[in-house]
Scaffold this active site. Structure first.
Site, PDB file in Angstrom:
ATOM      1  N   ASP A  33     -51.884  47.753 -45.436  1.00 28.63           N
ATOM      2  CA  ASP A  33     -53.102  48.547 -45.242  1.00 28.63           C
ATOM      3  C   ASP A  33     -53.262  49.542 -46.388  1.00 28.63           C
ATOM      4  OD1 ASP A  33     -54.860  49.219 -42.380  1.00 28.63           O
ATOM      5  OD2 ASP A  33     -55.041  50.579 -44.104  1.00 28.63           O
ATOM      6  N   THR A  36     -57.658  53.489 -46.026  1.00 27.48           N
ATOM      7  CA  THR A  36     -58.947  54.103 -46.345  1.00 27.48           C
ATOM      8  C   THR A  36     -59.179  55.186 -45.296  1.00 27.48           C
ATOM      9  OG1 THR A  36     -60.199  52.678 -44.853  1.00 27.48           O
ATOM     10  CG2 THR A  36     -59.818  51.846 -47.098  1.00 27.48           C
ATOM     11  N   ASP A  58     -53.364  47.279 -51.279  1.00 23.04           N
ATOM     12  CA  ASP A  58     -54.707  46.700 -51.230  1.00 23.04           C
ATOM     13  C   ASP A  58     -54.599  45.180 -51.085  1.00 23.04           C
ATOM     14  OD1 ASP A  58     -57.343  45.765 -51.936  1.00 23.04           O
ATOM     15  OD2 ASP A  58     -57.670  47.663 -52.982  1.00 23.04           O
ATOM     16  N   THR A 121     -66.731  38.646 -37.171  1.00 20.61           N
ATOM     17  CA  THR A 121     -67.593  39.299 -36.193  1.00 20.61           C
ATOM     18  C   THR A 121     -68.753  38.384 -35.775  1.00 20.61           C
ATOM     19  OG1 THR A 121     -69.271  41.043 -36.050  1.00 20.61           O
ATOM     20  CG2 THR A 121     -68.680  40.354 -38.243  1.00 20.61           C
ATOM     21  N   ASP A 122     -69.300  38.630 -34.591  1.00 20.39           N
ATOM     22  CA  ASP A 122     -70.487  37.870 -34.172  1.00 20.39           C
ATOM     23  C   ASP A 122     -71.726  38.309 -34.951  1.00 20.39           C
ATOM     24  OD1 ASP A 122     -70.789  40.377 -33.004  1.00 20.39           O
ATOM     25  OD2 ASP A 122     -71.285  39.626 -31.011  1.00 20.39           O
ATOM     26  N   GLU A 123     -71.604  39.416 -35.707  1.00 22.80           N
ATOM     27  CA  GLU A 123     -72.778  39.910 -36.438  1.00 22.80           C
ATOM     28  C   GLU A 123     -73.196  38.963 -37.562  1.00 22.80           C
ATOM     29  OE1 GLU A 123     -72.881  44.095 -37.304  1.00 22.80           O
ATOM     30  OE2 GLU A 123     -71.459  44.521 -35.708  1.00 22.80           O
ATOM     31  N   TYR A 148     -72.828  44.929 -44.345  1.00 26.62           N
ATOM     32  CA  TYR A 148     -71.565  44.648 -43.644  1.00 26.62           C
ATOM     33  C   TYR A 148     -71.514  43.204 -43.168  1.00 26.62           C
ATOM     34  CZ  TYR A 148     -68.403  44.222 -39.654  1.00 26.62           C
ATOM     35  OH  TYR A 148     -67.450  43.772 -38.769  1.00 26.62           O
ATOM     36  N   LYS A 152     -69.168  39.931 -44.375  1.00 25.76           N
ATOM     37  CA  LYS A 152     -68.277  39.213 -43.444  1.00 25.76           C
ATOM     38  C   LYS A 152     -68.662  37.723 -43.422  1.00 25.76           C
ATOM     39  CE  LYS A 152     -65.436  40.491 -41.187  1.00 25.76           C
ATOM     40  NZ  LYS A 152     -63.986  40.692 -41.464  1.00 25.76           N
ATOM     41  N   TYR A 205     -79.420  55.943 -30.752  1.00 29.36           N
ATOM     42  CA  TYR A 205     -80.355  55.419 -31.755  1.00 29.36           C
ATOM     43  C   TYR A 205     -81.579  54.853 -31.053  1.00 29.36           C
ATOM     44  CZ  TYR A 205     -76.760  55.253 -35.473  1.00 29.36           C
ATOM     45  OH  TYR A 205     -75.828  55.542 -36.420  1.00 29.36           O
ATOM     46  N   ARG A 212     -75.207  45.104 -26.780  1.00 32.60           N
ATOM     47  CA  ARG A 212     -73.952  44.673 -27.390  1.00 32.60           C
ATOM     48  C   ARG A 212     -73.117  44.005 -26.304  1.00 32.60           C
ATOM     49  NH1 ARG A 212     -76.864  45.102 -30.767  1.00 32.60           N
ATOM     50  NH2 ARG A 212     -76.932  46.479 -32.559  1.00 32.60           N
ATOM     51  N   HIS A 274     -81.716  47.498 -37.325  1.00 31.28           N
ATOM     52  CA  HIS A 274     -80.777  47.491 -36.198  1.00 31.28           C
ATOM     53  C   HIS A 274     -80.908  46.189 -35.390  1.00 31.28           C
ATOM     54  CE1 HIS A 274     -78.897  50.377 -32.981  1.00 31.28           C
ATOM     55  NE2 HIS A 274     -78.106  49.373 -33.305  1.00 31.28           N
TER      56      HIS A 274
HETATM   57  N1  LIG Z   1     -64.879  46.787 -34.425  1.00 32.65           N
HETATM   58  C1  LIG Z   1     -65.437  45.716 -33.862  1.00 32.65           C
HETATM   59  O1  LIG Z   1     -66.085  45.825 -32.826  1.00 32.65           O
HETATM   60  C2  LIG Z   1     -65.250  44.342 -34.485  1.00 32.65           C
HETATM   61  C3  LIG Z   1     -65.739  43.216 -33.813  1.00 32.65           C
HETATM   62  C4  LIG Z   1     -65.514  41.944 -34.348  1.00 32.65           C
HETATM   63  C5  LIG Z   1     -64.811  41.814 -35.522  1.00 32.65           C
HETATM   64  N2  LIG Z   1     -64.348  42.922 -36.166  1.00 32.65           N
HETATM   65  C6  LIG Z   1     -63.577  42.728 -37.400  1.00 32.65           C
HETATM   66  O2  LIG Z   1     -62.258  43.162 -37.132  1.00 32.65           O
HETATM   67  C7  LIG Z   1     -61.666  43.673 -38.318  1.00 32.65           C
HETATM   68  C8  LIG Z   1     -61.122  45.064 -38.072  1.00 32.65           C
HETATM   69  O3  LIG Z   1     -62.199  45.910 -37.656  1.00 32.65           O
HETATM   70  P1  LIG Z   1     -61.914  47.412 -37.204  1.00 32.65           P
HETATM   71  O4  LIG Z   1     -63.029  47.834 -36.351  1.00 32.65           O
HETATM   72  O5  LIG Z   1     -60.527  47.518 -36.718  1.00 32.65           O
HETATM   73  O6  LIG Z   1     -62.030  48.142 -38.614  1.00 32.65           O
HETATM   74  P2  LIG Z   1     -61.445  49.553 -39.087  1.00 32.65           P
HETATM   75  O7  LIG Z   1     -62.449  50.059 -40.077  1.00 32.65           O
HETATM   76  O8  LIG Z   1     -61.073  50.401 -37.934  1.00 32.65           O
HETATM   77  O9  LIG Z   1     -60.095  49.169 -39.845  1.00 32.65           O
HETATM   78  C9  LIG Z   1     -60.071  48.541 -41.090  1.00 32.65           C
HETATM   79  C10 LIG Z   1     -58.676  48.707 -41.674  1.00 32.65           C
HETATM   80  O10 LIG Z   1     -58.625  47.981 -42.912  1.00 32.65           O
HETATM   81  C11 LIG Z   1     -57.993  48.807 -43.902  1.00 32.65           C
HETATM   82  N3  LIG Z   1     -58.524  48.400 -45.215  1.00 32.65           N
HETATM   83  C12 LIG Z   1     -59.794  48.522 -45.674  1.00 32.65           C
HETATM   84  N4  LIG Z   1     -59.875  48.030 -46.923  1.00 32.65           N
HETATM   85  C13 LIG Z   1     -58.637  47.564 -47.253  1.00 32.65           C
HETATM   86  C14 LIG Z   1     -58.101  46.924 -48.388  1.00 32.65           C
HETATM   87  N5  LIG Z   1     -58.861  46.670 -49.478  1.00 32.65           N
HETATM   88  N6  LIG Z   1     -56.801  46.576 -48.389  1.00 32.65           N
HETATM   89  C15 LIG Z   1     -56.008  46.830 -47.296  1.00 32.65           C
HETATM   90  N7  LIG Z   1     -56.470  47.453 -46.187  1.00 32.65           N
HETATM   91  C16 LIG Z   1     -57.770  47.806 -46.165  1.00 32.65           C
HETATM   92  C17 LIG Z   1     -58.405  50.232 -43.522  1.00 32.65           C
HETATM   93  O11 LIG Z   1     -57.524  51.192 -44.094  1.00 32.65           O
HETATM   94  C18 LIG Z   1     -58.309  50.164 -41.998  1.00 32.65           C
HETATM   95  O12 LIG Z   1     -57.008  50.444 -41.559  1.00 32.65           O
HETATM   96  C19 LIG Z   1     -62.758  43.619 -39.393  1.00 32.65           C
HETATM   97  O13 LIG Z   1     -62.564  42.465 -40.162  1.00 32.65           O
HETATM   98  C20 LIG Z   1     -64.043  43.526 -38.595  1.00 32.65           C
HETATM   99  O14 LIG Z   1     -65.040  42.837 -39.317  1.00 32.65           O
HETATM  100  C21 LIG Z   1     -64.551  44.184 -35.687  1.00 32.65           C
END
Ligand SMILES: NC(=O)c1ccc[n+]([C@@H]2O[C@H](COP(=O)([O-])OP(=O)(O)OC[C@H]3O[C@@H](n4cnc5c(N)ncnc54)[C@H](O)[C@@H]3O)[C@@H](O)[C@H]2O)c1
Length: 332
Positions: A33, A36, A58, A121-123, A148, A152, A205, A212, A274
């Site tokens: 990780d 960020t 990274d 993601t479903d988005e 975003y 993805k 919003y 959702r 949105h």
């Molecule tokens: N949150 C949701 O509801 C949701 C739903 C479906 C899918 N997702 C997917 O799940 C995954 C995680 O989402 P989340 O909500 O936990 O996100 P988050 O933003 O909470 O966490 C992202 C993590 O990735 C790390 N990161 C970012 N850039 C990086 C890099 N270049 N190298 C290494 N680490 C890096 C960040 O430090 C952080 O710890 C994503 O791929 C997202 O698209 C999220």
């Protein structure tokens, strides 16, 4: 026993997956990780040090990936820039991490012939009309709306192409909106909960009619583990828990759970572009792999989540002022 490289394991869903795997299996985990603003080492506190290693770095760092790949049996790729509103203000980090970072990872997995699971993601499917009876399936065409979701979508297509062109041993999952512990306070549910805890009225919003499809992060984790164990290589699986609620209903439930009156919130300007409604049909995952969500009662899951934020103020407090300052710039 396997060792998983969990990218983004200090983020919301990644850290929930690390907790889930360490608590329910004897697998080991290496977290990679970048930490960020969204990554938080405190989300991994208390986990057994003999089964979890943290690597600060990274996902786009090919040399680091060449060191890590020989140590693992599978990559579970959560790392991403994940917040739609941020992607509207500054899309560049989304392209860097979600597209170029994923490219670096699948190239490394290919070089070392490591099993790969891509979290999405479903988005990527865009949105549905509010009165539509359809739900997204594995064959719904991609139609992303925001920087975003488009990055993805791009990363999903890279993984699919690497399966087809190079025989990458990969699976993909597209999941609906997650809620639960360790979610950054910039996101909808924790933002509203922590606002109420701070004596600030929640912010909705527009009219709040956007729907959702909510799933508890633990159910997302169990689905991903199921796919890693039994998923067919090259397949995409949709993960959802039949949890459709509009944003207005979610805010009203949070207020009710927290002992406030249901109307004690303010309307703010809507997010541009949105998406109206997301809804997942997870029949394939359920029938083919026998997965079922455990958190079928959204209200009970929300109560537990409210309690988690009440009990864990030292975890979320340091993020709160900066997250609200960003929203103030757009009047949201
Ligand atoms: N949150 C949701 O509801 C949701 C739903 C479906 C899918 N997702 C997917 O799940 C995954 C995680 O989402 P989340 O909500 O936990 O996100 P988050 O933003 O909470 O966490 C992202 C993590 O990735 C790390 N990161 C970012 N850039 C990086 C890099 N270049 N190298 C290494 N680490 C890096 C960040 O430090 C952080 O710890 C994503 O791929 C997202 O698209 C999220």
């Amino acid at each position: 026993m396997s060792t998983f490289l969990v990218t983004g394991g200090a983020g919301f869903i990644g850290s929930n997956f690390v907790h889930y795997v360490l608590e329910s299996t004897d697998h080991r985990v290496i977290v990679l990780d970048k930490l960020t603003y969204a990554g938080n080492r405190a989300s991994l506190k208390g986990l057994p040090v003999n089964r979890m290693t943290f690597m600060h770095g990274d996902i786009a760092d090919a040399d680091l990936l060449d060191e890590l790949m020989p140590q693992v049996d599978a990559v579970v790729h959560y790392a991403a820039e994940s917040h739609n509103d941020n992607s509207l203000n500054d899309p560049r980090p989304f392209v860097d991490t979600n597209i170029l970072g994923t490219y670096a990872l699948i190239e490394a997995a290919r070089r070392h012939d490591v099993r790969f699971h891509h979290i999405s993601t479903d988005e990527v499917y865009g949105d549905l009309e509010l009165d539509d009876t359809e739900r997204f399936t594995e064959t719904t065409p991609y139609n992303p709306s925001s920087p975003y979701s488009s990055t993805k979508a791009g990363s999903d297509l890279l993984v699919r192409a690497w399966v087809r062109s190079f025989g990458l041993r990969a699976t993909i999952s597209n999941c609906s909106n997650n809620y639960g512990p360790y979610q950054h306070v910039e996101k909808f549910i924790p933002r509203q909960i922590t606002n109420v805890l701070d004596g600030v009225r929640p912010r909705l919003y527009g009219e709040g009619l956007n729907v959702r499809d909510w799933i508890h992060a633990n159910d997302h984790s169990s689905a991903v583990l199921t796919i890693l164990e039994r998923g067919r290589l090259g397949e995409t699986y949709l993960i959802g828990a039949d949890g459709e609620h509009n944003n207005k209903a979610v805010i009203e439930s949070i207020l009710e759970i927290m002992g406030e009156s249901a109307g004690a919130y303010d309307h703010v300007v809507d997010r541009p572009g949105h998406d109206l409604r997301y809804a997942i049909d997870s029949t394939t995952l359920r029938t083919e792999l026998g997965w079922f969500p455990q958190y079928s009662d959204f209200h009970a899951g929300l109560e537990a989540t409210v309690q988690w934020y009440r009990d864990n103020e030292p975890w979320w407090r340091p993020q709160k002022a900066a997250a609200e300052a960003k929203y103030q710039l757009t009047g949201q």
